[in-house]
Design a protein around this motif. Structure first.
Motif, PDB file in Angstrom:
ATOM      1  N   GLU A  17      66.382  16.890 -51.069  1.00 49.59           N
ATOM      2  CA  GLU A  17      67.807  17.187 -50.979  1.00 49.59           C
ATOM      3  C   GLU A  17      68.622  16.240 -51.856  1.00 49.59           C
ATOM      4  OE1 GLU A  17      68.179  17.511 -46.556  1.00 49.59           O
ATOM      5  OE2 GLU A  17      68.570  19.593 -47.096  1.00 49.59           O
ATOM      6  N   ALA A  18      68.184  14.995 -51.969  1.00 44.82           N
ATOM      7  CA  ALA A  18      68.846  14.075 -52.898  1.00 44.82           C
ATOM      8  C   ALA A  18      68.786  14.623 -54.313  1.00 44.82           C
ATOM      9  CB  ALA A  18      68.194  12.695 -52.833  1.00 44.82           C
ATOM     10  N   ALA A  19      67.622  15.165 -54.691  1.00 47.53           N
ATOM     11  CA  ALA A  19      67.407  15.637 -56.058  1.00 47.53           C
ATOM     12  C   ALA A  19      68.120  16.943 -56.353  1.00 47.53           C
ATOM     13  CB  ALA A  19      65.904  15.799 -56.319  1.00 47.53           C
ATOM     14  N   ALA A  20      68.766  17.542 -55.356  1.00 47.07           N
ATOM     15  CA  ALA A  20      69.577  18.735 -55.610  1.00 47.07           C
ATOM     16  C   ALA A  20      70.922  18.383 -56.243  1.00 47.07           C
ATOM     17  CB  ALA A  20      69.806  19.506 -54.304  1.00 47.07           C
ATOM     18  N   ALA A  21      71.184  17.105 -56.436  1.00 46.04           N
ATOM     19  CA  ALA A  21      72.453  16.652 -57.007  1.00 46.04           C
ATOM     20  C   ALA A  21      72.566  17.040 -58.480  1.00 46.04           C
ATOM     21  CB  ALA A  21      72.567  15.131 -56.867  1.00 46.04           C
ATOM     22  N   PRO A  22      73.798  17.127 -58.974  1.00 45.85           N
ATOM     23  CA  PRO A  22      73.987  17.388 -60.406  1.00 45.85           C
ATOM     24  C   PRO A  22      73.751  16.134 -61.222  1.00 45.85           C
ATOM     25  CG  PRO A  22      76.108  17.067 -59.355  1.00 45.85           C
ATOM     26  CD  PRO A  22      75.083  17.023 -58.256  1.00 45.85           C
ATOM     27  N   SER A  23      73.328  16.318 -62.459  1.00 46.18           N
ATOM     28  CA  SER A  23      73.186  15.206 -63.405  1.00 46.18           C
ATOM     29  C   SER A  23      73.426  15.758 -64.797  1.00 46.18           C
ATOM     30  CB  SER A  23      71.791  14.563 -63.311  1.00 46.18           C
ATOM     31  OG  SER A  23      70.768  15.513 -63.536  1.00 46.18           O
ATOM     32  N   MET A  24      73.764  14.881 -65.699  1.00 43.20           N
ATOM     33  CA  MET A  24      74.076  15.318 -67.050  1.00 43.20           C
ATOM     34  C   MET A  24      72.905  16.085 -67.645  1.00 43.20           C
ATOM     35  SD  MET A  24      75.492  13.024 -70.200  1.00 43.20           S
ATOM     36  CE  MET A  24      76.016  13.776 -71.737  1.00 43.20           C
TER      37      MET A  24
END
Length: 332
Positions: A17-24
């Motif tokens: 769930e942490a890795a569902a975050a947006p990133s550039m």
């Protein structure tokens, strides 16, 4: 609330769930390590996923990691693990960005119920590169989003028409600079996925998430295709009066960037719960001179960390994520 000992399955769920975050460019520049004996989840920057052309100081990388950190907090609260966070806990380990303590508790901290409320939005939040309606955002929703940013130590400004015009011009200037400098496009080319590669990608921006080309309107969207052809992509008109929000922090240090990332994700999750579609642009923030000009022309203070586009419209498709086994180590 009963005290719980997080097992490997629970920790893997938190990291997913942490890795569902947006990133550039969806580079997902993070790694996690769980110290089971100490019940601590460590967040590290993955510099192999840095962008030397677009983000030479790693500001955007830290913001993406901060967004992942916030999701980890939400997921941990939802699991009843009462997360406690220390940013940059060890000066001797500069890649160690945060330590999340998961002690469990019999009595939820005041903020835990609010974090748990945001949990359903983690999986529903997607970047939308599609047209939004020409419809205003109610003041109570704007107030909720401003409060969300403030709770993480950041500010959220809804710029007036003149300021919006300035930001749109700065985005256009950034695009023009890229067009004149092929080397500036190296990071974007590295992180875009075309054809069969898009169907099996675990990171980057696949062609199905590019959205249509801008035919008319003024939405501040980066065209991930550039001059490369995308089958059946098409073009359409976007909103002429986009609703923008500027996320800023008082300082501009690594800790500020991590706070900005947490504030960004809290705002995005709140916006998702409010029925808003969202997209992000950092294009005008990648050049120091243009970034300075994005500041509020009246106050002229703070450091703009992200430009958000908000509105009512279709949610974008989910973009790929790396398998948890590739980003998580568990140490007894």
């Amino acid at each position: 609330m009963d005290t719980q000992q997080p097992d490997a399955k629970t920790v893997a769920g938190l990291v997913a769930e942490a890795a569902a975050a947006p990133s550039m460019h969806n580079a997902q520049p993070w790694r996690f390590r769980f110290l089971a004996g100490r019940r601590v989840l460590l967040l590290y920057a993955d510099l192999e996923r840095a962008m030397p052309r677009s983000d030479p100081g790693n500001r955007a990388l830290y913001i993406g990691c901060g967004a992942a950190l916030f999701n980890a907090r939400v997921a941990a609260a939802h699991a009843g693990l009462a997360p406690g966070v220390r940013l940059l806990p060890d000066a001797a380990e500069p890649l160690l960005l945060a330590a999340v303590h998961l002690p469990g508790t019999r009595e939820a901290p005041p903020d835990e119920d609010d974090l748990t409320r945001l949990h359903p939005a983690i999986r529903d939040r997607h970047t939308s590169r599609y047209p939004f309606e020409e419809k205003d955002i109610p003041q109570d929703v704007r107030s909720t989003l401003r409060e969300a940013a403030g709770r993480e130590g950041a500010g959220l400004l809804f710029p007036g028409p003149w300021h919006v015009e300035t930001v749109l011009e700065l985005v256009h200037d950034a695009e023009s600079r890229d067009a004149l400098d092929p080397e500036a496009m190296q990071d974007l080319h590295r992180w875009t996925r075309f054809g069969p590669e898009a169907d099996v990608a675990t990171d980057g921006v696949p062609e199905y998430a590019f959205g249509p080309r801008l035919r008319d309107g003024r939405a501040p969207l980066r065209d991930f295709a550039g001059r490369r052809a995308v089958a059946d992509r098409g073009s359409t008109a976007f909103e002429k009066n986009p609703h923008l929000a500027m996320l800023s922090t008082p300082g501009d240090t690594a800790a500020d960037w991590l706070r900005a990332g947490q504030a960004l994700e809290r705002v995005l999750l709140e916006a998702t719960l409010a029925g808003l579609a969202t997209s992000l642009t950092s294009h005008a923030l990648e050049s120091p001179d243009l970034r300075l000009l994005t500041r509020d022309p009246m106050a002229g203070t703070g450091h703009v960390q992200m430009v958000l586009r908000l509105g009512y419209g279709p949610q974008g498709p989910a973009t790929p994520r790396r398998p948890v086994r590739d980003v998580l180590d568990i140490v007894p």
